[in-house]
Write a protein that holds these residues in place. Structure first.
Motif, PDB file in Angstrom:
ATOM      1  N   ARG A 107     -13.047 -26.780 -41.303  1.00  0.00           N
ATOM      2  CA  ARG A 107     -14.395 -26.338 -41.644  1.00  0.00           C
ATOM      3  C   ARG A 107     -14.357 -25.436 -42.869  1.00  0.00           C
ATOM      4  O   ARG A 107     -13.371 -24.743 -43.117  1.00  0.00           O
ATOM      5  CB  ARG A 107     -15.040 -25.599 -40.472  1.00  0.00           C
ATOM      6  CG  ARG A 107     -15.513 -26.513 -39.359  1.00  0.00           C
ATOM      7  CD  ARG A 107     -16.217 -25.729 -38.272  1.00  0.00           C
ATOM      8  NE  ARG A 107     -16.768 -26.602 -37.260  1.00  0.00           N
ATOM      9  CZ  ARG A 107     -17.988 -27.114 -37.285  1.00  0.00           C
ATOM     10  NH1 ARG A 107     -18.783 -26.836 -38.299  1.00  0.00           N
ATOM     11  NH2 ARG A 107     -18.419 -27.894 -36.319  1.00  0.00           N
ATOM     12  N   GLN A 108     -15.443 -25.479 -43.583  1.00  0.00           N
ATOM     13  CA  GLN A 108     -15.551 -24.674 -44.795  1.00  0.00           C
ATOM     14  C   GLN A 108     -16.893 -23.947 -44.785  1.00  0.00           C
ATOM     15  O   GLN A 108     -17.934 -24.556 -44.575  1.00  0.00           O
ATOM     16  CB  GLN A 108     -15.450 -25.576 -46.024  1.00  0.00           C
ATOM     17  CG  GLN A 108     -15.342 -24.842 -47.345  1.00  0.00           C
ATOM     18  CD  GLN A 108     -15.162 -25.821 -48.493  1.00  0.00           C
ATOM     19  OE1 GLN A 108     -16.130 -26.396 -48.976  1.00  0.00           O
ATOM     20  NE2 GLN A 108     -13.922 -26.024 -48.925  1.00  0.00           N
ATOM     21  N   PHE A 152      -8.288 -13.174 -45.988  1.00  0.00           N
ATOM     22  CA  PHE A 152      -9.063 -14.389 -45.750  1.00  0.00           C
ATOM     23  C   PHE A 152      -8.716 -15.456 -46.795  1.00  0.00           C
ATOM     24  O   PHE A 152      -8.413 -15.143 -47.933  1.00  0.00           O
ATOM     25  CB  PHE A 152     -10.566 -14.092 -45.803  1.00  0.00           C
ATOM     26  CG  PHE A 152     -11.020 -13.058 -44.818  1.00  0.00           C
ATOM     27  CD1 PHE A 152     -11.268 -13.391 -43.491  1.00  0.00           C
ATOM     28  CD2 PHE A 152     -11.187 -11.730 -45.207  1.00  0.00           C
ATOM     29  CE1 PHE A 152     -11.681 -12.430 -42.586  1.00  0.00           C
ATOM     30  CE2 PHE A 152     -11.597 -10.767 -44.309  1.00  0.00           C
ATOM     31  CZ  PHE A 152     -11.845 -11.115 -42.991  1.00  0.00           C
ATOM     32  N   SER A 153      -8.800 -16.728 -46.365  1.00  0.00           N
ATOM     33  CA  SER A 153      -8.537 -17.836 -47.278  1.00  0.00           C
ATOM     34  C   SER A 153      -9.807 -18.108 -48.077  1.00  0.00           C
ATOM     35  O   SER A 153     -10.614 -18.969 -47.737  1.00  0.00           O
ATOM     36  CB  SER A 153      -8.133 -19.083 -46.488  1.00  0.00           C
ATOM     37  OG  SER A 153      -7.932 -20.177 -47.343  1.00  0.00           O
ATOM     38  N   LEU A 154      -9.969 -17.335 -49.165  1.00  0.00           N
ATOM     39  CA  LEU A 154     -11.181 -17.389 -49.962  1.00  0.00           C
ATOM     40  C   LEU A 154     -10.909 -17.900 -51.369  1.00  0.00           C
ATOM     41  O   LEU A 154      -9.826 -17.689 -51.918  1.00  0.00           O
ATOM     42  CB  LEU A 154     -11.816 -15.998 -50.071  1.00  0.00           C
ATOM     43  CG  LEU A 154     -12.455 -15.399 -48.807  1.00  0.00           C
ATOM     44  CD1 LEU A 154     -12.777 -13.925 -49.038  1.00  0.00           C
ATOM     45  CD2 LEU A 154     -13.719 -16.162 -48.436  1.00  0.00           C
ATOM     46  N   SER A 155     -11.893 -18.561 -51.921  1.00  0.00           N
ATOM     47  CA  SER A 155     -11.859 -18.918 -53.340  1.00  0.00           C
ATOM     48  C   SER A 155     -13.228 -18.576 -53.924  1.00  0.00           C
ATOM     49  O   SER A 155     -14.245 -18.616 -53.231  1.00  0.00           O
ATOM     50  CB  SER A 155     -11.537 -20.398 -53.529  1.00  0.00           C
ATOM     51  OG  SER A 155     -12.488 -21.221 -52.866  1.00  0.00           O
ATOM     52  N   ILE A 170     -15.960 -19.493 -51.147  1.00  0.00           N
ATOM     53  CA  ILE A 170     -15.617 -20.579 -50.244  1.00  0.00           C
ATOM     54  C   ILE A 170     -14.567 -20.074 -49.267  1.00  0.00           C
ATOM     55  O   ILE A 170     -13.513 -19.590 -49.670  1.00  0.00           O
ATOM     56  CB  ILE A 170     -15.056 -21.801 -51.005  1.00  0.00           C
ATOM     57  CG1 ILE A 170     -16.003 -22.233 -52.135  1.00  0.00           C
ATOM     58  CG2 ILE A 170     -14.785 -22.951 -50.039  1.00  0.00           C
ATOM     59  CD1 ILE A 170     -17.325 -22.741 -51.667  1.00  0.00           C
ATOM     60  N   TYR A 171     -14.873 -20.180 -47.967  1.00  0.00           N
ATOM     61  CA  TYR A 171     -13.941 -19.720 -46.928  1.00  0.00           C
ATOM     62  C   TYR A 171     -13.526 -20.919 -46.074  1.00  0.00           C
ATOM     63  O   TYR A 171     -14.347 -21.561 -45.434  1.00  0.00           O
ATOM     64  CB  TYR A 171     -14.609 -18.656 -46.051  1.00  0.00           C
ATOM     65  CG  TYR A 171     -13.798 -18.226 -44.843  1.00  0.00           C
ATOM     66  CD1 TYR A 171     -12.459 -17.857 -44.982  1.00  0.00           C
ATOM     67  CD2 TYR A 171     -14.370 -18.179 -43.577  1.00  0.00           C
ATOM     68  CE1 TYR A 171     -11.707 -17.462 -43.885  1.00  0.00           C
ATOM     69  CE2 TYR A 171     -13.631 -17.769 -42.466  1.00  0.00           C
ATOM     70  CZ  TYR A 171     -12.303 -17.426 -42.629  1.00  0.00           C
ATOM     71  OH  TYR A 171     -11.562 -17.023 -41.539  1.00  0.00           O
ATOM     72  N   ASN A 172     -12.227 -21.236 -46.076  1.00  0.00           N
ATOM     73  CA  ASN A 172     -11.682 -22.304 -45.238  1.00  0.00           C
ATOM     74  C   ASN A 172     -11.105 -21.705 -43.967  1.00  0.00           C
ATOM     75  O   ASN A 172     -10.348 -20.733 -44.016  1.00  0.00           O
ATOM     76  CB  ASN A 172     -10.578 -23.063 -45.989  1.00  0.00           C
ATOM     77  CG  ASN A 172     -11.119 -23.832 -47.183  1.00  0.00           C
ATOM     78  OD1 ASN A 172     -11.923 -24.737 -47.024  1.00  0.00           O
ATOM     79  ND2 ASN A 172     -10.702 -23.448 -48.379  1.00  0.00           N
TER      80      ASN A 172
END
Length: 317
Positions: free
Chosen positions: A231-232, A251-254, A261-263
């Motif tokens: 999920r994103q 957090f896995s953020l871009s 964007i958070y995966n």
């Protein structure tokens, strides 16, 4: 759904050609009566070889294939009578009429002529008005429908569709899939290969993915999407920020302009989203909007094919 004892059972199937090339490696698969099973894989993965071997067109090197309990090698005529095959290639007698072509296909299996059944079949496939036409006058889409009619002429219980919508326009493709659903409702088991993965996602009960001749995954579609899908969370910010704050590094953020964007893994109880929201508030980062998206079957397919080495296929039911 329980797929332990299916209408089609494949055990330890291997196929090695005369030149030494091995196209199938220890394939194990059970197909449930009445299901739609989609077999996906890149070009050269072994999809067509598997279909040809099940249909008796190509002989297995080792392993067993049973249709309704009958062995394909020991009882070829019996098992073939249960199966209808729509191959990728359109191969018909161009100067024959639609009606005679379908009638001939029925006769190949020693079936008595049944005009009422064939009439209904042609009407269901929108071919009735073309029944007297020579095949050479048909459009590509109509020829594809005729191939399905010929495959169903002897009333098989299992239908193989090998890239059935290849070269067919979008409108006709949608119509064809409606027909597949209708066949399924009538009790026909459907096994299809397709390059249109979104169609497999929409239609199939189960998905099988083959790569380099090995089944790497066999799973119910819903479970596959849940198990391997990601999920994103897309967070639209009121104002653009120059970079992601250090406090959000866990957090896995871009960052893409004013969008974060958070995966995250939807299988975990703690998605991390509540904590992320708290951290954004603490950093005084204002949120305009947010929404989530889920991995498509195509994304899962591409990921699995890339990851598979062919040494240790993972097959689940």
């Amino acid at each position: 759904m329980n797929y332990t004892d299916g209408i089609l059972s494949i055990s330890g199937l291997n196929k090695i050609y005369n030149d030494g090339f091995q196209a199938l490696f220890d394939v194990n698969l059970q197909i449930q009566s009445g299901e739609i099973f989609a077999l996906l894989g890149p070009n050269g993965a072994g999809k067509t070889t598997l279909i040809r071997t099940v249909c008796g067109i190509s002989s297995p090197t080792s392993g067993s294939i049973k249709v309704k309990g009958y062995d394909v090698v020991k009882s070829p005529l019996q098992t073939r009578s249960f199966i209808g095959l729509v191959p990728q290639e359109i191969a018909t007698d161009a100067f024959e009429s639609v009606w005679n072509s379908v009638l001939f296909s029925r006769g190949l299996f020693n079936k008595e002529p049944n005009a009422a059944y064939l009439e209904k079949l042609l009407k269901d496939l929108s071919l009735w008005e073309k029944r007297k036409n020579k095949i050479l006058t048909l459009s590509g889409g109509m020829k594809r429908r005729l191939m399905i009619a010929k495959a169903l002429a002897h009333e098989p219980e299992v239908l193989f569709l090998d890239e059935p919508s290849a070269g067919v326009d979008v409108e006709l493709r949608k119509d064809m899939w409606k027909q597949v659903h209708a066949l399924r409702k009538s009790g026909v088991t459907i096994i299809l290969t397709t390059h249109y993965i979104e169609e497999a996602q929409e239609m199939a009960d189960r998905i099988g993915i083959i790569n380099n001749g090995k089944l790497i995954v066999v799973e119910e579609k819903a479970k596959l999407m849940k198990k391997l899908g990601k999920r994103q969370l897309t967070i639209d910010l009121k104002e653009e920020i120059p970079q992601i704050p250090v406090s959000l590094s866990e957090f896995s953020l871009s960052l893409r302009g004013s969008t974060l964007i958070y995966n995250y893994n939807s299988q975990k109880e703690d998605s991390g989203i509540p904590k992320l929201m708290e951290q954004l508030s603490a950093e005084n980062i204002k949120i305009q909007d947010l929404h989530t998206t889920e991995s498509s079957l195509e994304e899962i397919f591409v990921s699995l094919v890339k990851q598979s080495t062919g040494d240790h296929p993972v097959v689940s039911s």
